[in-house]
Design an enzyme around this catalytic site. Structure first.
Site, short mmCIF file in Angstrom:
data_model
loop_
_atom_site.label_atom_id
_atom_site.label_comp_id
_atom_site.label_asym_id
_atom_site.label_seq_id
_atom_site.Cartn_x
_atom_site.Cartn_y
_atom_site.Cartn_z
N GLY A 148 -0.49 -9.44 -3.35
CA GLY A 148 -0.50 -8.40 -2.31
C GLY A 148 -1.85 -8.16 -1.69
N GLY A 162 -11.05 -1.50 0.75
CA GLY A 162 -9.97 -0.84 -0.02
C GLY A 162 -10.36 0.43 -0.76
N VAL A 179 -11.55 -0.23 5.25
CA VAL A 179 -12.69 -1.11 4.90
C VAL A 179 -12.93 -1.04 3.40
CG1 VAL A 179 -15.12 -1.65 5.28
CG2 VAL A 179 -13.78 -0.66 7.13
N VAL A 202 0.83 -1.21 0.00
CA VAL A 202 0.00 0.00 0.00
C VAL A 202 0.87 1.27 0.00
CG1 VAL A 202 -1.84 1.24 1.19
CG2 VAL A 202 -1.85 -1.26 1.20
N ILE A 204 -13.23 1.35 -2.18
CA ILE A 204 -14.64 1.83 -2.20
C ILE A 204 -14.80 2.92 -1.13
CG2 ILE A 204 -17.07 1.19 -1.99
CD1 ILE A 204 -16.30 -1.72 -2.43
N LYS A 234 -13.60 -5.31 9.85
CA LYS A 234 -14.21 -4.30 8.97
C LYS A 234 -15.69 -4.14 9.28
CE LYS A 234 -10.85 -5.22 5.33
NZ LYS A 234 -10.53 -6.13 4.23
N1 LIG Z 1 -2.60 -4.98 0.94
C1 LIG Z 1 -3.85 -4.52 0.79
O1 LIG Z 1 -4.50 -4.73 -0.26
C2 LIG Z 1 -4.49 -3.75 1.88
C3 LIG Z 1 -3.85 -3.53 3.08
N2 LIG Z 1 -4.46 -2.80 4.06
C4 LIG Z 1 -3.77 -2.52 5.30
O2 LIG Z 1 -2.66 -1.67 5.00
C5 LIG Z 1 -1.58 -1.91 5.89
C6 LIG Z 1 -0.35 -2.24 5.09
O3 LIG Z 1 -0.57 -3.38 4.30
P1 LIG Z 1 0.48 -3.84 3.16
O4 LIG Z 1 1.02 -2.68 2.46
O5 LIG Z 1 -0.22 -4.90 2.41
O6 LIG Z 1 1.62 -4.51 4.07
P2 LIG Z 1 3.10 -4.86 3.65
O7 LIG Z 1 3.53 -5.99 4.52
O8 LIG Z 1 3.23 -4.99 2.18
O9 LIG Z 1 3.92 -3.55 4.09
C7 LIG Z 1 4.18 -3.20 5.41
C8 LIG Z 1 5.24 -2.12 5.42
O10 LIG Z 1 5.46 -1.70 6.76
C9 LIG Z 1 6.84 -1.80 7.09
N3 LIG Z 1 6.92 -2.17 8.49
C10 LIG Z 1 6.36 -3.25 9.09
N4 LIG Z 1 6.66 -3.26 10.40
C11 LIG Z 1 7.42 -2.17 10.62
C12 LIG Z 1 8.06 -1.63 11.78
N5 LIG Z 1 7.95 -2.21 12.98
N6 LIG Z 1 8.78 -0.49 11.66
C13 LIG Z 1 8.89 0.11 10.44
N7 LIG Z 1 8.30 -0.35 9.32
C14 LIG Z 1 7.59 -1.47 9.41
C15 LIG Z 1 7.41 -2.84 6.17
O11 LIG Z 1 8.81 -2.63 6.00
P3 LIG Z 1 9.70 -3.49 4.95
O12 LIG Z 1 9.23 -3.08 3.60
O13 LIG Z 1 11.09 -3.10 5.23
O14 LIG Z 1 9.40 -4.93 5.26
C16 LIG Z 1 6.59 -2.57 4.90
O15 LIG Z 1 7.20 -1.56 4.14
C17 LIG Z 1 -2.07 -3.03 6.82
O16 LIG Z 1 -2.65 -2.45 7.96
C18 LIG Z 1 -3.14 -3.72 5.98
O17 LIG Z 1 -4.09 -4.41 6.78
C19 LIG Z 1 -5.71 -2.26 3.89
C20 LIG Z 1 -6.39 -2.43 2.72
C21 LIG Z 1 -5.84 -3.22 1.63
N1 LIG Z 2 -6.33 -8.68 3.25
C1 LIG Z 2 -7.35 -7.72 2.98
C2 LIG Z 2 -6.73 -6.48 2.43
C3 LIG Z 2 -7.66 -5.34 2.46
O1 LIG Z 2 -8.19 -4.94 3.48
C4 LIG Z 2 -8.33 -8.28 1.95
O2 LIG Z 2 -8.02 -9.32 1.36
O3 LIG Z 2 -9.41 -7.72 1.79
NA NA Z 3 -12.94 2.11 1.65
#
Ligand SMILES: NC(=O)C1=CN([C@@H]2O[C@H](COP(=O)(O)OP(=O)(O)OC[C@H]3O[C@@H](n4cnc5c(N)ncnc54)[C@H](OP(=O)(O)O)[C@@H]3O)[C@@H](O)[C@H]2O)C=CC1
Ligand SMILES: N[C@@H](CC=O)C(=O)O
Ligand code: NA
Length: 428
Positions: free
Chosen positions: A187, A134, A132, A14, A136, A205
């Site tokens: 992802g 993504g 919630v 994200v 929408i 959610k």
């Molecule tokens: N993926 C999706 O489609 C969606 C995700 N979300 C929410 O968005 C958030 C992020 O998800 P996503 O991008 O998929 O997760 P990722 O695992 O892809 O990314 C997490 C990022 O956070 C960094 N990170 C994790 N822990 C730490 C820490 N302790 N200190 C510093 N940096 C840290 C990681 O670093 P590094 O890169 O070095 O590992 C990475 O860059 C979550 O809360 C998820 O539930 C919500 C909607 C949709």
């Molecule tokens: N893991 C979640 C990511 C978005 O919130 C999903 O699959 O919907």
């Molecule tokens: Na939304």
């Protein structure tokens, strides 16, 4: 014009999308808010990790506190996930007067009320549209679009990973584990995909949507949850034969001032618009007393759809900054919480039973339903060439959850039943 400086916690799926949109749409964004938007600092876990996008290395740190404590930063975008440490970062950022945009449903479902109270105290914004469904704009819709109405039902496909899995199992006969792996590679899944497949992500959610829709503090423990790990291709095929699709549905319903909220694999009538929502797409059906039926559809996960919501929240924060009205738009639940008891929660049920293939069995089984006053919509018995047992498929009329629990306990004791193979809620 002085730029608005943003601190980004996380540069994963994200976070990368957020940087792409902020940089790619800079001209349009800055013309909307009246100043450039600059991602000033980025915290990651591993600073050595190769990144998909080019980022000035001097902006990157592995210490989120450096971002939180940077006095130049006005807004924190939290896309690192997790609960314990993340909550401390967000509370401290608010303490310092920084506004928050987050995608973290885990945190908002568990600690949203504490975070929003702190935001109100500090007159800061906390926006969480991406948490919630993504891409929408459903949170904004519940807060603003339906501010005039009384929401009676929210029914949602709010987890992209499980919808992707169920759709591929249904349409291509793909195997559960293969598709889960694919969803992880794309992802969509959480870092621990158990929370996707066991329904916890959807439950979080639904707690957020229930809180906003019913204006009461819905907690995660108020949501009854079951996931899709037990759903077989055979169950999906049965659903199709009966004119249903299998979906992991979140269902929040209100009657008078009492509500129930649950997440479970559900057989939904194929003609319902939500039944045709496939792949990583999410949909949220909202029934309002005045407006009637509405439905919102879009990608529920993935980098760019999720980042769209985050950056839209960022724009909203900055517009509020310019107007000096931050912290005024939080919804603080004010209604006393009244949960329905199992006696008052009604739905239809599908059961698949493996039973002795001999005379009188069907009568014994239907007798159990009659004993607890559960009326049956259809009963079909069939032989299965792969199985010496007979299969009985039962669909009930609306029955209370309490009565169905009694039926299930009783059926488990009947020695003519070898196995209760499947039990699903039926909608529509
Ligand atoms: N993926 C999706 O489609 C969606 C995700 N979300 C929410 O968005 C958030 C992020 O998800 P996503 O991008 O998929 O997760 P990722 O695992 O892809 O990314 C997490 C990022 O956070 C960094 N990170 C994790 N822990 C730490 C820490 N302790 N200190 C510093 N940096 C840290 C990681 O670093 P590094 O890169 O070095 O590992 C990475 O860059 C979550 O809360 C998820 O539930 C919500 C909607 C949709
Ligand atoms: N893991 C979640 C990511 C978005 O919130 C999903 O699959 O919907
Ligand atoms: Na939304």
């Amino acid at each position: 014009m002085k730029p608005v400086k943003v601190g980004l916690l996380g540069l994963g799926t994200v976070g990368t999308g957020v940087v792409r949109i902020v940089e790619g749409n800079q001209e349009d964004l800055s013309s909307q808010v009246g100043s450039p938007i600059l991602i000033e600092r980025i915290a990651v876990k591993n600073t050595e990790k190769p990144r998909e996008i080019e980022v000035d290395p001097s902006k990157i740190t592995d210490d989120p506190w450096e971002v939180i404590r940077d006095p130049e930063i006005d807004v924190i975008v939290e896309v690192m996930g997790g609960i314990a440490g993340t909550k401390e970062y967000i509370l401290e950022a608010l303490e310092r007067g920084k506004h928050i945009v987050t995608a973290n449903k885990d945190l908002m479902a568990l600690h949203g009320s504490e975070i929003l109270a702190k935001a109100q105290e500090k007159q800061c914004d906390v926006f969480y549209e991406a948490s919630v469904a993504g891409g929408i704009p459903i949170i904004r819709t519940l807060i603003e679009g339906f501010s005039s109405d009384k929401i009676m039902k929210i029914m949602g496909i709010v987890n992209g990973t499980t919808n992707y899995i169920l759709s591929k199992m249904s349409q291509e006969g793909a195997s559960y584990l293969d598709v889960l792996k694919e969803a992880q590679e794309l992802g969509y899944a959480e870092s621990d995909p158990t929370s996707d497949v066991e329904g916890l992500d959807a439950a979080r959610k639904m707690a957020i949507l229930g809180t906003l829709g019913f204006r009461t503090n819905v907690e995660l423990s108020d949501v009854s949850v079951s996931g899709i790990s037990g759903v077989s291709k055979e169950d999906i095929a049965f659903a199709k034969r009966l004119g249903y699709e299998m979906k992991l549905l979140g269902i929040a319903e209100r009657q008078d001032e009492e509500f129930s909220i649950s997440v479970q694999p559900t057989m939904i009538r194929a003609s319902h618009p939500i039944a045709s929502v496939n792949g990583v797409y999410n949909a949220v059906y909202v029934y309002g007393q005045a407006v009637g039926e509405t439905m919102f559809y879009g990608a529920g996960a993935g980098a760019m759809p999720t980042a769209t919501s985050i950056v839209a929240d960022l724009v909203a924060v900055i517009k509020n900054l310019k107007l000096g009205v931050n912290g005024l738009k939080q919804i603080v639940p004010y209604k006393q919480k009244k949960l329905k008891s199992d006696e008052d929660i009604f739905y239809k049920n599908f059961l698949l039973l493996h039973v002795d293939d001999k005379a009188g069995v069907l009568a014994k089984i239907t007798q159990v339903f009659a004993e607890y006053d559960v009326s049956l919509d259809s009963v079909v018995q069939q032989a299965n060439t792969n199985n010496p047992d007979a299969e009985i498929i039962i669909v009930t009329h609306n029955a209370s959850k309490a009565s169905m629990n009694k039926v299930m306990r009783h059926l488990e004791q009947l020695n003519v039943i070898h196995r209760i193979k499947s039990h699903y809620r039926v909608e529509g």
